[in-house]
Design a protein around this motif. Sequence first.
Motif, PDB file in Angstrom:
ATOM      1  N   PRO A   1       0.833  -1.217  -0.171  1.00 32.59           N
ATOM      2  CA  PRO A   1       0.073  -0.130   0.009  1.00 32.59           C
ATOM      3  C   PRO A   1       0.729   1.152  -0.174  1.00 32.59           C
ATOM      4  CG  PRO A   1      -0.885  -1.710   1.560  1.00 32.59           C
ATOM      5  CD  PRO A   1       0.540  -2.239   1.265  1.00 32.59           C
ATOM      6  N   HIS A   2       0.497   2.221  -0.751  1.00 35.57           N
ATOM      7  CA  HIS A   2       1.177   3.458  -0.768  1.00 35.57           C
ATOM      8  C   HIS A   2       0.083   4.455  -0.005  1.00 35.57           C
ATOM      9  CE1 HIS A   2       3.347   6.913  -2.231  1.00 35.57           C
ATOM     10  NE2 HIS A   2       2.129   7.347  -3.155  1.00 35.57           N
ATOM     11  N   ILE A   3       0.746   5.414   0.967  1.00 35.81           N
ATOM     12  CA  ILE A   3      -0.191   6.065   1.839  1.00 35.81           C
ATOM     13  C   ILE A   3       0.391   7.408   1.844  1.00 35.81           C
ATOM     14  CG2 ILE A   3      -1.273   6.325   3.927  1.00 35.81           C
ATOM     15  CD1 ILE A   3      -0.850   3.286   4.400  1.00 35.81           C
ATOM     16  N   PRO A   4      -0.006   8.296   0.680  1.00 32.55           N
ATOM     17  CA  PRO A   4       0.599   9.709   0.936  1.00 32.55           C
ATOM     18  C   PRO A   4      -0.447  10.487   1.913  1.00 32.55           C
ATOM     19  CG  PRO A   4      -0.505   9.395  -1.320  1.00 32.55           C
ATOM     20  CD  PRO A   4      -0.557   8.203  -0.468  1.00 32.55           C
TER      21      PRO A   4
ATOM     22  N   LYS B   1       2.283  32.501  -0.407  1.00 32.87           N
ATOM     23  CA  LYS B   1       1.209  32.441   0.457  1.00 32.87           C
ATOM     24  C   LYS B   1       1.306  31.324   1.510  1.00 32.87           C
ATOM     25  CE  LYS B   1      -1.310  35.782  -1.347  1.00 32.87           C
ATOM     26  NZ  LYS B   1      -1.613  36.857  -0.590  1.00 32.87           N
ATOM     27  N   GLY B   2       2.172  30.410   1.276  1.00 31.35           N
ATOM     28  CA  GLY B   2       2.315  29.394   2.304  1.00 31.35           C
ATOM     29  C   GLY B   2       3.148  28.214   1.848  1.00 31.35           C
ATOM     30  N   ILE B   3       3.095  27.121   2.517  1.00 35.57           N
ATOM     31  CA  ILE B   3       3.964  26.287   2.525  1.00 35.57           C
ATOM     32  C   ILE B   3       3.432  24.892   2.445  1.00 35.57           C
ATOM     33  CG2 ILE B   3       5.950  24.784   3.379  1.00 35.57           C
ATOM     34  CD1 ILE B   3       6.724  27.284   5.345  1.00 35.57           C
ATOM     35  N   ASP B   4       3.779  23.962   1.293  1.00 40.12           N
ATOM     36  CA  ASP B   4       3.130  22.677   1.363  1.00 40.12           C
ATOM     37  C   ASP B   4       4.132  21.653   1.891  1.00 40.12           C
ATOM     38  OD1 ASP B   4       0.662  23.354  -0.116  1.00 40.12           O
ATOM     39  OD2 ASP B   4       1.847  23.615  -2.163  1.00 40.12           O
ATOM     40  N   ILE B   5       3.341  20.833   2.607  1.00 41.15           N
ATOM     41  CA  ILE B   5       4.045  19.582   3.105  1.00 41.15           C
ATOM     42  C   ILE B   5       3.620  18.401   2.805  1.00 41.15           C
ATOM     43  CG2 ILE B   5       4.836  18.728   5.453  1.00 41.15           C
ATOM     44  CD1 ILE B   5       3.786  21.079   6.729  1.00 41.15           C
ATOM     45  N   HIS B   6       4.427  17.447   2.311  1.00 44.63           N
ATOM     46  CA  HIS B   6       4.049  16.084   1.722  1.00 44.63           C
ATOM     47  C   HIS B   6       4.716  15.029   2.501  1.00 44.63           C
ATOM     48  CE1 HIS B   6       3.057  12.915  -0.982  1.00 44.63           C
ATOM     49  NE2 HIS B   6       4.386  12.711  -0.860  1.00 44.63           N
ATOM     50  N   THR B   7       4.063  14.171   3.230  1.00 45.28           N
ATOM     51  CA  THR B   7       4.679  12.731   3.700  1.00 45.28           C
ATOM     52  C   THR B   7       3.989  11.655   3.223  1.00 45.28           C
ATOM     53  OG1 THR B   7       2.862  12.779   5.199  1.00 45.28           O
ATOM     54  CG2 THR B   7       4.754  14.036   5.881  1.00 45.28           C
ATOM     55  N   GLU B   8       4.649  10.609   3.283  1.00 45.77           N
ATOM     56  CA  GLU B   8       4.010   9.263   2.917  1.00 45.77           C
ATOM     57  C   GLU B   8       4.737   8.110   3.627  1.00 45.77           C
ATOM     58  OE1 GLU B   8       6.328   7.679  -1.091  1.00 45.77           O
ATOM     59  OE2 GLU B   8       5.578   9.390  -1.484  1.00 45.77           O
ATOM     60  N   SER B   9       3.973   6.915   3.673  1.00 41.11           N
ATOM     61  CA  SER B   9       4.373   5.833   4.315  1.00 41.11           C
ATOM     62  C   SER B   9       4.080   4.609   3.298  1.00 41.11           C
ATOM     63  CB  SER B   9       4.113   5.320   5.549  1.00 41.11           C
ATOM     64  OG  SER B   9       2.519   5.508   5.523  1.00 41.11           O
ATOM     65  N   ASN B  10       4.897   3.644   3.175  1.00 45.84           N
ATOM     66  CA  ASN B  10       4.638   2.435   2.237  1.00 45.84           C
ATOM     67  C   ASN B  10       4.643   1.196   2.786  1.00 45.84           C
ATOM     68  OD1 ASN B  10       4.698   4.158  -0.394  1.00 45.84           O
ATOM     69  ND2 ASN B  10       6.263   4.838   0.675  1.00 45.84           N
ATOM     70  N   PRO B  11       3.721   0.849   3.915  1.00 47.89           N
ATOM     71  CA  PRO B  11       3.862  -0.423   4.518  1.00 47.89           C
ATOM     72  C   PRO B  11       3.136  -1.815   4.389  1.00 47.89           C
ATOM     73  CG  PRO B  11       2.510   1.147   5.769  1.00 47.89           C
ATOM     74  CD  PRO B  11       2.823   1.706   4.427  1.00 47.89           C
ATOM     75  N   LEU B  12       3.522  -2.958   4.286  1.00 50.06           N
ATOM     76  CA  LEU B  12       2.697  -4.116   4.143  1.00 50.06           C
ATOM     77  C   LEU B  12       2.841  -4.984   5.028  1.00 50.06           C
ATOM     78  CD1 LEU B  12       0.664  -5.892   2.466  1.00 50.06           C
ATOM     79  CD2 LEU B  12       2.583  -6.667   1.291  1.00 50.06           C
ATOM     80  N   PRO B  13       2.193  -5.014   6.414  1.00 52.47           N
ATOM     81  CA  PRO B  13       2.293  -5.773   7.184  1.00 52.47           C
ATOM     82  C   PRO B  13       1.481  -7.257   6.878  1.00 52.47           C
ATOM     83  CG  PRO B  13       0.433  -4.265   7.785  1.00 52.47           C
ATOM     84  CD  PRO B  13       1.259  -3.957   6.517  1.00 52.47           C
ATOM     85  N   LEU B  14       2.196  -8.388   7.051  1.00 57.53           N
ATOM     86  CA  LEU B  14       1.647  -9.586   6.577  1.00 57.53           C
ATOM     87  C   LEU B  14       1.767 -10.764   7.511  1.00 57.53           C
ATOM     88  CD1 LEU B  14       2.763 -10.311   2.764  1.00 57.53           C
ATOM     89  CD2 LEU B  14       0.224  -9.756   3.553  1.00 57.53           C
ATOM     90  N   CYS B  15       0.585 -11.614   7.746  1.00 54.45           N
ATOM     91  CA  CYS B  15       0.874 -12.831   8.255  1.00 54.45           C
ATOM     92  C   CYS B  15       1.092 -13.870   7.201  1.00 54.45           C
ATOM     93  CB  CYS B  15      -0.560 -13.174   9.128  1.00 54.45           C
ATOM     94  SG  CYS B  15      -0.425 -14.773   9.912  1.00 54.45           S
TER      95      CYS B  15
END
Length: 346
Positions: free
Chosen positions: A85-88, A319-333
Motif C-alpha cells: 500500500p502507498h499512503i501519501p 502564500k504558504g508552504i506545502d508539506i508532503h509525507t508518505e508511508s509504504n507499509p505492508l504488514p503480513l501474516c
Amino acid sequence: MPEILDIFNQDAFSAVSLTDSVNMVQNTYGRLNELHLFGNEPVMTTSVAINISHGVLNLLPTRPRGGPASLGAPERQKLEAFVIPHIPHDDSVLAVDVQNMLARAPSQGLESVLGMVNRKLITMRRKHAITLENLRVGAIKGVISDYDGTPLINLFDKFGITPKVVDFTFGTASTDVGSKCREVSGYIEDNLMGDTMTGVMALCSPSFFDRLVTHASVKEAYKYFVSTQNPLRNDLRKGFTFQNITFEEYRGSATKLNEDGTTTVQRFIPDGDARFFPLGTTETFANYWAPPDFVDEVNTAPGLLEVFVAPLERMKFGKGIDIHTESNPLPLCKRPSVLVRGFSSN
C-alpha cells in the motif's frame, strides 16, 4: 535590521532532515507496535512475492545399510504477489495560519512558521502511525482493510485457507471456557508449520473481555490471578492469562470522515470479537516497506524509516508552504492458518 529566517534553506529543511524530524516523534500509538510482532523487511520494489509451500512431514522408513535411501517428494509451491500500500498525506501552513498566533509554551511571543511546520509534521506522523496500526490489526485478523473498511488483501483467500472460528458461548453458564481456550491453542500449534512460538495472545473487544472474566468457569481464576497486581483492587484488562493464553482488552479505534461530513468511530477489533495469534514466532509475521515515491529513492531499500517527508514546497506568491509525507507499509501474516477468531453466539 533583524535577520530573516530562510525556511527553504536546504541544509535545514532537506528531505533527510525533515524525515529525521518526523522520526524523532515517538510512535506511542498502537499495541501491536509495542509487541514488536512484525519484523521489518525493507524491499526495493512496490510489491512482494511470497512463495507458499505446502510441505508435508512424513515418517521415514528404515533401510538396510548399503541399501537405497528413501526419496523426498518435491514440495508443492505457489507464488503469490502482494502490492504494498502507498499512503501519501499532504498538509500545508498558510501565512494566515501563523499571523497573530501566539507561540505555545514553553516558547514566548508570536508563533513562527518553523514552529507551525513542526507541529504539523508531528500530527502527520501520528496519522501515519494509527494507519499502520490499523493495517497490522488487519494482518492478525486475516483481512487487511483500507481506512474505510474496504478489504485490500484477504489472506485466507490468497492462501486457500478456511478461517478458524471458535464460539465461546458465554451466555451458557455450563460452557467450559478452558476447553475453548485449549481448542484455540491446539489449533495454532498444529498450524505453525515449522515455526515456533512462545505463547498465544488474544486482543479482545471490551464486550468480549468483560464476558470472559465474568463467566462462571473463569470468574474464580480471574479473582485469584497470580500477578503482582491484585485483581480485586487493580484493573487487569492489560493482561489476564488463562489456560496459557494472555487475554487483553483492546480499544484501538479511529475516526472515519463520512461523505456527508459526519464522523463515525471505527473499532479495529469489532464489538464482541477476539483475535488470537501466536507470540515469539520467527517467520510468521513480517512488515515489508517499499521505497517512497521520490525520484531520488527509486529502486532503493528504504531502511527502517516509517514515514518519509518531501522537501518543503513554497506556494505561489509566497502564500504558504506545502508539506508532503508518505508511508509504504505492508504488514503480513505469512501463515494465516494460525489466526483464530473468537466470538460468542449467545
